[in-house]
Design a protein around this motif. Structure first.
Motif, PDB file in Angstrom:
ATOM      1  N   UNK A   1     -10.951   7.851 -26.493  1.00 11.30           N
ATOM      2  CA  UNK A   1     -11.413   9.208 -26.223  1.00 11.30           C
ATOM      3  C   UNK A   1     -12.204   9.777 -27.400  1.00 11.30           C
ATOM      4  N   UNK A   2     -13.369  10.298 -27.111  1.00  8.02           N
ATOM      5  CA  UNK A   2     -14.220  10.911 -28.131  1.00  8.02           C
ATOM      6  C   UNK A   2     -14.103  12.424 -27.997  1.00  8.02           C
ATOM      7  N   UNK A   3     -13.703  13.075 -29.093  1.00  7.07           N
ATOM      8  CA  UNK A   3     -13.504  14.520 -29.110  1.00  7.07           C
ATOM      9  C   UNK A   3     -14.445  15.126 -30.151  1.00  7.07           C
TER      10      UNK A   3
ATOM     11  N   UNK B   1     -15.587  12.840 -24.066  1.00  8.34           N
ATOM     12  CA  UNK B   1     -14.471  13.073 -23.155  1.00  8.34           C
ATOM     13  C   UNK B   1     -13.988  14.513 -23.259  1.00  8.34           C
ATOM     14  N   UNK B   2     -14.029  15.043 -24.489  1.00  3.69           N
ATOM     15  CA  UNK B   2     -13.521  16.393 -24.715  1.00  3.69           C
ATOM     16  C   UNK B   2     -14.346  17.121 -25.762  1.00  3.69           C
ATOM     17  N   UNK B   3     -14.549  18.412 -25.544  1.00  3.27           N
ATOM     18  CA  UNK B   3     -15.111  19.282 -26.563  1.00  3.27           C
ATOM     19  C   UNK B   3     -14.049  20.318 -26.902  1.00  3.27           C
ATOM     20  N   UNK B   4     -13.823  20.522 -28.193  1.00  2.00           N
ATOM     21  CA  UNK B   4     -12.861  21.525 -28.655  1.00  2.00           C
ATOM     22  C   UNK B   4     -13.634  22.664 -29.300  1.00  2.00           C
TER      23      UNK B   4
ATOM     24  N   UNK C   1     -19.063  17.629 -16.798  1.00  2.00           N
ATOM     25  CA  UNK C   1     -17.977  16.655 -16.740  1.00  2.00           C
ATOM     26  C   UNK C   1     -17.214  16.488 -18.042  1.00  2.00           C
ATOM     27  N   UNK C   2     -17.312  17.474 -18.934  1.00  2.00           N
ATOM     28  CA  UNK C   2     -16.647  17.398 -20.237  1.00  2.00           C
ATOM     29  C   UNK C   2     -15.373  18.239 -20.193  1.00  2.00           C
ATOM     30  N   UNK C   3     -14.258  17.639 -20.563  1.00  2.00           N
ATOM     31  CA  UNK C   3     -13.008  18.403 -20.649  1.00  2.00           C
ATOM     32  C   UNK C   3     -13.093  19.369 -21.823  1.00  2.00           C
ATOM     33  N   UNK C   4     -12.578  20.580 -21.642  1.00  4.36           N
ATOM     34  CA  UNK C   4     -12.695  21.621 -22.658  1.00  4.36           C
ATOM     35  C   UNK C   4     -11.316  22.010 -23.190  1.00  4.36           C
ATOM     36  N   UNK C   5     -11.232  22.120 -24.509  1.00  3.16           N
ATOM     37  CA  UNK C   5     -10.039  22.626 -25.173  1.00  3.16           C
ATOM     38  C   UNK C   5     -10.463  23.772 -26.085  1.00  3.16           C
ATOM     39  N   UNK C   6      -9.675  24.842 -26.111  1.00  2.00           N
ATOM     40  CA  UNK C   6      -9.974  26.007 -26.952  1.00  2.00           C
ATOM     41  C   UNK C   6      -8.937  26.107 -28.064  1.00  2.00           C
TER      42      UNK C   6
END
Length: 238
Positions: free
Chosen positions: A66-68, A88-91, A126-131
């Motif tokens: 997974x690339x964050x 996979x994810x942007x924070x 299509x990018x999962x998001x985390x805050x």
């Protein structure tokens, strides 16, 4: 099992201090994966003092886990970088310009409309998001209204007070985590987690999906070696 994402910013800092490509950032990322890490995290900043924008493109080509990508979505160059690479994810982290390191989470109530727009933009690709949020129940509730997939709890305060009173230090994080579980939000955590405080944190926090660890892991690798250090961190999460 909680996933370990290795933040390789400090590897890039070391490389940049002498120019050239030693240590090789891409090789280190691949080695971390080979040693068992389930993800790679980078946090590019506008001055490129550690991760360079080109590094993100180079890493995206080869990372199998997974690339964050972490960063400040108020910087258009960061937004463009994420959209171009589709990790996979942007924070989303509310860094100020020139800030040495992240030191607070989003006010998800005050900035709710803005965050809704940014979350929708990244999710549409299509990018999962985390805050990134502080361990405050109201901020977790505010995050839900943004449409984010996950939150990442900012853990510096826990790490700072762990050795004096770990039960008191973990309490607000447990409350935030239970609220996230109740609301159906995925949960990540990061900042100053290390070999001393990680196991207790992971044991106490429900539904912890992922931790992102860089500075402490790289420091430990100076003594234990990178492969052994990654394994030691994974054991804390087992």
């Amino acid at each position: 099992m909680t996933k370990l994402s290795v933040n390789i910013n400090k590897i890039a800092t070391l490389r940049n201090s002498r120019g050239g490509n030693n240590p090789d950032l891409v090789k280190v990322a691949l080695d971390c994966e080979r040693f068992g890490a389930q993800g790679i995290t980078v946090h590019p900043r506008p001055d490129e003092r550690h991760i360079r924008y080109q590094d993100v493109f180079d890493l995206k080509e080869v990372i199998a886990t997974e690339f964050n990508i972490e960063g400040n979505c108020r910087e258009q160059k960061f937004v463009d970088l994420v959209l171009a690479n589709k990790p996979a994810q942007v924070t989303l982290v509310p860094d100020a310009l020139g800030q040495i390191t992240s030191n607070h989470g989003w006010d998800t109530i005050k900035h709710q409309t803005y965050l809704q727009e940014m979350v929708a933009l990244f999710k549409s690709e299509g990018i999962r998001v985390s805050i990134f949020v502080d361990p405050v129940v109201e901020m977790v509730e505010g995050a839900l209204a943004t449409g984010t997939d996950r939150i990442e709890l900012y853990t510096e305060d826990y790490a700072k007070h762990y050795h004096t009173d770990r039960e008191k230090a973990i309490a607000p994080y447990m409350a935030a985590a239970y609220k996230a579980k109740e609301l159906g939000l995925g949960l990540n955590a990061g900042h100053d987690l290390d070999l001393h405080n990680l196991k207790y944190f992971a044991q106490q926090i429900p539904n912890l999906l992922e931790v992102s660890i860089g500075h402490a892991l790289v420091c430990d690798a100076l003594y234990y070696g990178l492969e052994n250090t990654v394994q030691l961190y994974l054991k804390q999460l087992a």
